[in-house]
Scaffold this active site. Structure first.
Site, PDB file in Angstrom:
ATOM      1  N   ASN A   9      27.024  65.543  32.497  1.00 11.91           N
ATOM      2  CA  ASN A   9      25.909  65.324  33.428  1.00 11.91           C
ATOM      3  C   ASN A   9      26.355  65.853  34.793  1.00 11.91           C
ATOM      4  OD1 ASN A   9      23.903  64.397  35.106  1.00 11.91           O
ATOM      5  ND2 ASN A   9      24.385  62.221  34.844  1.00 11.91           N
ATOM      6  N   TRP A  10      25.815  67.004  35.145  1.00 11.79           N
ATOM      7  CA  TRP A  10      26.248  67.619  36.412  1.00 11.79           C
ATOM      8  C   TRP A  10      25.661  66.948  37.647  1.00 11.79           C
ATOM      9  CZ3 TRP A  10      25.964  73.691  35.498  1.00 11.79           C
ATOM     10  CH2 TRP A  10      27.008  74.058  34.636  1.00 11.79           C
ATOM     11  N   LYS A  11      24.644  66.104  37.444  1.00 13.21           N
ATOM     12  CA  LYS A  11      23.978  65.433  38.582  1.00 13.21           C
ATOM     13  C   LYS A  11      23.484  66.493  39.583  1.00 13.21           C
ATOM     14  CE  LYS A  11      26.728  61.399  37.550  1.00 13.21           C
ATOM     15  NZ  LYS A  11      27.380  60.161  37.976  1.00 13.21           N
ATOM     16  N   GLU A 168      26.838  53.059  30.196  1.00 15.19           N
ATOM     17  CA  GLU A 168      27.537  53.468  31.414  1.00 15.19           C
ATOM     18  C   GLU A 168      27.631  52.274  32.365  1.00 15.19           C
ATOM     19  OE1 GLU A 168      27.320  58.035  31.981  1.00 15.19           O
ATOM     20  OE2 GLU A 168      25.659  57.124  33.055  1.00 15.19           O
ATOM     21  N   GLY A 174      31.866  57.236  38.692  1.00 14.55           N
ATOM     22  CA  GLY A 174      32.332  57.933  39.887  1.00 14.55           C
ATOM     23  C   GLY A 174      33.356  57.155  40.694  1.00 14.55           C
TER      24      GLY A 174
HETATM   25  P1  13P Z   1      31.608  59.985  36.172  1.00 13.20           P
HETATM   26  O1  13P Z   1      32.165  60.553  34.898  1.00 13.20           O
HETATM   27  O2  13P Z   1      31.713  60.909  37.345  1.00 13.20           O
HETATM   28  O3  13P Z   1      32.109  58.600  36.448  1.00 13.20           O
HETATM   29  O4  13P Z   1      30.012  59.836  35.927  1.00 13.20           O
HETATM   30  C1  13P Z   1      29.565  59.251  34.771  1.00 13.20           C
HETATM   31  C2  13P Z   1      28.105  59.447  34.703  1.00 13.20           C
HETATM   32  O5  13P Z   1      27.358  58.906  35.491  1.00 13.20           O
HETATM   33  C3  13P Z   1      27.578  60.337  33.658  1.00 13.20           C
HETATM   34  O6  13P Z   1      26.207  60.224  33.534  1.00 13.20           O
END
Ligand code: 13P
Length: 253
Positions: A9-11, A168, A174
Site C-alpha cells: 500500500n503506497w498510500k 492492521e 508506521g
Molecule cells: P506500515 O507497513 O508502514 O506500518 O503501514 C501498514 C499499512 O498501513 C498498510 O496498509
C-alpha cells in the site's frame, strides 16, 4: 487452499514518474522471487493505476486504495469502482484505518463501498484494526468484531468469499511497533472463528487474512509462519523495491 498474498500500500507517496520507476523495479525483482500461486499486489495512487496495470502483467497485480460508494454521479473529485476496474485493477483496499480516522469512514459506509467494489468485480481488501487505547482497555476483540459484523458480514456467503481481510492494528501502522507473531496470530484466529460462526467452517478456511503494521523483511518470516496469517499488507517497506521483493521471497521460503 486459501490464497497467499503480499500486497503493498503506497498510500499518498510517489509522483507519477517515481511511481512508474518504482513499480517497474518491483516487477523486475518480484518476477524472480515469486513462486507458485502466490499473489503480489501493489495498491498505487489513482493516477498511476492505468500505467502500472499495463506493466504488472501476471507478476504484480494492481489495487486501488479506496473507491466511492456510488456507481457514478455528481461527486466532484471522487473515483468509482467501475473506473478503477476499467483500467485493469483487480483489488481495492476498503476501510484502511487512515480512511476511518481522517475521512470519518464508518462501517455502514464501508459496507456500501465493499458492495460496489464486488459489483464491479474488484476484490475488496477489507481492513480492520484497533487503536492502542482499545488494545489497552482490553475490549479490542469487541471492536474488531463490530468492524467485521457491520462492514463485512452484511454480505452473502458467496460475496463474502470473494473478499480478503487485513488485520492492521492502528498502533502498529508506521510506528515501527509490530504486533508480535503471537498477538497477530491470536487476532487472526479470532477473525477466522468469527467468519466460521457467521458463515461456515469451509468459508472461514478459504478466507485469506493478511497482517499489516510495520511488517518488513526482518519480521515477515515469523509473522507469515503463523497458522492463520495468509500474507501481509505492507506500507513503508513496499516503497523500497528490494524490501518488498524480500517480503514476497520470505513467504516462499
Ligand atoms: P506500515 O507497513 O508502514 O506500518 O503501514 C501498514 C499499512 O498501513 C498498510 O496498509
Amino acid at each position: 487452499m486459501r490464497k497467499k498474498i503480499v500486497a503493498g500500500n503506497w498510500k499518498m507517496n510517489t509522483d507519477y514518474a517515481e511511481g512508474i520507476a518504482l513499480f517497474s523495479e518491483i516487477v523486475n525483482i518480484v518476477r524472480d522471487e515469486k513462486k507458485g500461486d502466490q499473489i503480489a499486489i501493489i495498491c498505487a495512487p489513482y493516477i498511476h493505476l492505468n500505467s502500472v496495470a499495463k506493466l504488472g502483467g501476471e507478476t504484480v497485480k494492481i489495487g486501488a486504495q479506496n473507491c466511492h460508494q456510488n456507481e457514478s454521479g455528481a461527486y466532484t473529485g471522487e473515483i468509482s469502482a467501475k473506473m478503477i476496474k476499467s483500467v485493469g485493477c483487480e483489488y481495492v483496499i476498503i476501510g484502511h484505518s487512515e480512511r476511518r480516522q481522517y475521512f470519518a469512514e464508518n462501517d455502514a459506509l464501508l459496507a456500501e463501498k465493499t458492495k460496489i467494489a464486488l459489483a464491479n468485480q474488484l476484490t475488496p481488501i477489507f481492513c480492520i484494526g484497533e487503536t492502542l487505547d482499545e488494545r489497552n482497555n482490553g475490549n479490542f476483540f469487541e471492536i474488531l468484531k463490530n468492524q467485521l459484523v457491520n462492514g463485512l458480514f452484511v454480505l452473502s456467503a458467496e460475496d463474502f468469499s470473494k473478499t480478503v481481510i487485513a488485520y492492521e492494528p492502528v498502533w502498529a501502522i508506521g510506528t515501527g511497533l509490530t504486533a508480535t507473531a503471537e498477538q497477530a496470530q491470536e487476532v487472526h484466529a479470532f477473525i477466522r472463528a468469527e467468519v466460521a460462526t457467521q458463515y461456515n467452517a469451509a468459508v472461514a478456511e478459504e478466507t485469506s487474512i493478511l497482517y499489516g503494521g510495520s511488517c518488513n523483511p526482518k519480521n515477515a518470516a515469523e509473522l507469515f509462519a503463523q497458522k492463520d496469517i495468509d500474507g501481509g499488507l505492507i506500507g513503508g517497506a513496499s516503497l523500497k523495491s528490494r524490501d518488498f521483493a524480500d517480503i514476497v521471497k520470505t513467504f516462499n521460503a
